[in-house]
Design an enzyme around this catalytic site. Structure first.
Site, PDB file in Angstrom:
ATOM      1  N   ASP A   1       9.863   5.632  -0.873  1.00 60.78           N
ATOM      2  CA  ASP A   1      10.289   6.975  -1.283  1.00 60.78           C
ATOM      3  C   ASP A   1      10.338   7.915  -0.072  1.00 60.78           C
ATOM      4  OD1 ASP A   1       7.565   7.254  -0.985  1.00 60.78           O
ATOM      5  OD2 ASP A   1       7.183   8.013  -3.012  1.00 60.78           O
ATOM      6  N   SER A   2      10.047   7.363   1.124  1.00 59.85           N
ATOM      7  CA  SER A   2      10.323   8.111   2.361  1.00 59.85           C
ATOM      8  C   SER A   2      11.813   8.425   2.459  1.00 59.85           C
ATOM      9  CB  SER A   2       9.870   7.305   3.594  1.00 59.85           C
ATOM     10  OG  SER A   2      10.361   5.985   3.535  1.00 59.85           O
TER      11      SER A   2
ATOM     12  N   ASP B   1       9.261   1.492  -4.210  1.00 58.68           N
ATOM     13  CA  ASP B   1       8.271   2.513  -4.571  1.00 58.68           C
ATOM     14  C   ASP B   1       8.506   3.069  -5.968  1.00 58.68           C
ATOM     15  OD1 ASP B   1       6.315   2.957  -2.629  1.00 58.68           O
ATOM     16  OD2 ASP B   1       7.652   4.163  -1.386  1.00 58.68           O
TER      17      ASP B   1
ATOM     18  N   LYS C   1       5.549  -0.690  -5.750  1.00 59.52           N
ATOM     19  CA  LYS C   1       4.412  -0.108  -5.028  1.00 59.52           C
ATOM     20  C   LYS C   1       4.029   1.211  -5.673  1.00 59.52           C
ATOM     21  CE  LYS C   1       4.752   1.587  -0.579  1.00 59.52           C
ATOM     22  NZ  LYS C   1       4.336   2.995  -0.705  1.00 59.52           N
TER      23      LYS C   1
ATOM     24  N   GLU D   1       0.852   4.460  -5.431  1.00 56.46           N
ATOM     25  CA  GLU D   1      -0.157   5.048  -4.547  1.00 56.46           C
ATOM     26  C   GLU D   1      -1.441   5.405  -5.294  1.00 56.46           C
ATOM     27  OE1 GLU D   1       1.479   8.400  -2.448  1.00 56.46           O
ATOM     28  OE2 GLU D   1       3.171   7.238  -1.657  1.00 56.46           O
TER      29      GLU D   1
ATOM     30  N   GLU E   1      -2.411   3.246   5.010  1.00 54.41           N
ATOM     31  CA  GLU E   1      -1.688   4.185   5.885  1.00 54.41           C
ATOM     32  C   GLU E   1      -2.656   5.176   6.530  1.00 54.41           C
ATOM     33  OE1 GLU E   1       1.780   5.936   4.111  1.00 54.41           O
ATOM     34  OE2 GLU E   1       2.160   7.224   5.844  1.00 54.41           O
TER      35      GLU E   1
END
Ligand code: KIV
Length: 298
Positions: A73-74, A116, A145, A147, A214
């Site tokens: 999602d960057s 993501d 993925k 978070e 990260e």
């Protein structure tokens, strides 16, 4: 103008707009799968992951030998010009995941595709997470993925029990950047480090088979990696002791328009093409020469 001329013109005009020609897979390269990732880990081969958001970059990364492609999602920052990943929607993620998957399939690629789950797409309930994970898998992802630790454990269990491979993400979790107070190194003091260790083990227990770490200290990431047997750690700003590495594509190609994060190396330096830069990245990760803890880690 005759049809003959038209057809000659189309034969000689190459591949318009960079249409991806079917390419033969890298010689000797097996499709990357969960068993293959476990085998790489067992043999001490580092996993090289890069982000990609479209068909062409994904196909080139695959041909360069990148093992895993993250549709991160960057893309909110690098494709959409946002300040954070918070504005990225499921619709955006499905669009980019489908584009990457087409690039990989049309070029007969082998990479493992991780997509993501964006902000707000899995926090309400495991059922909401499952619905959205299905959309990403149907768009061509092999793994999703998400978070965070603690509250995500039930969700990971729910997805894995239903056949969705899950990559967890701890440390600096960009979707919660506003709660964290900025893009800062996480797990620096002993209690925060201990919490990250516990959350990593819980996520492995829940069935996560990959874990992005990260911006955490290198020694902490290395010790978490040692503790996790079935879950492969992928570091970004986490030193060279993880099972694999990931970088954002635009960063490693030197296209970060702001201040380059400390943990990035510009692989375009010394490369004569984008594919060459990606190959240099894969080689450096596999050889253990990137990241260099003295330069790229805390
Ligand atoms: O969105 C992304 O690209 C990521 C990486 C920074 C790991 O999550």
């Amino acid at each position: 103008m005759s049809n003959t001329t038209d057809s000659k013109a189309s034969v000689s005009s190459g591949t318009p707009y960079g249409t991806i020609p079917p390419a033969s897979p890298m010689p000797g390269r097996k499709p990357v799968s969960l068993p293959r990732l476990a085998q790489m880990r067992a043999q001490g081969e580092k996993i090289a992951m890069l982000t990609a958001y479209d068909a062409t970059f994904a196909a080139v990364a695959d041909a360069a030998g990148v093992d895993c492609i993250l549709i991160g999602d960057s893309l909110g920052m690098v494709c959409q010009g946002r300040h954070s990943t918070v504005g990225v929607t499921m619709e955006d993620m499905v669009y980019h995941t489908a584009s990457v998957a087409r690039g990989i399939h049309r070029s007969q690629g082998s990479a493992w595709l991780v997509a993501d789950l964006p902000y707000g797409s899995y926090a309400e309930s495991p059922e909401q997470a499952m619905r959205n994970a299905c959309s990403l898998m149907q768009a061509g992802a092999h793994m999703v993925k998400l978070e965070g630790g603690g509250w995500t454990v039930k969700t990971v269990e729910f997805l894995v029990a239903r056949g969705v491979p899950v990559c967890a993400h701890l440390g600096l979790t960009p979707q919660t950047v506003y709660a964290l107070g900025g893009y800062r190194v996480q797990g620096r003091d002993e209690s925060a480090a201990q919490l990250l260790r516990e959350q990593s083990l819980q996520l492995q227990e829940a069935g996560a088979s990959m874990l992005v770490l990260e911006m955490v200290p290198a020694s902490l990431a290395a010790s978490i990696t040692q503790e996790l047997v079935h879950c492969h750690t992928i570091g970004i700003g986490a030193g060279n002791g993880t099972a694999g590495q990931v970088l954002v594509l635009h960063d490693m190609l030197g296209m970060n328009l702001g201040k380059m994060p400390k943990f990035v190396r510009n692989f375009m330096e010394g490369a004569d093409s984008i594919k060459g830069a990606m190959q240099a990245y894969v080689q450096a990760v596999k050889a253990g020469s990137f990241p260099d803890n003295a330069l790229h880690a805390w």
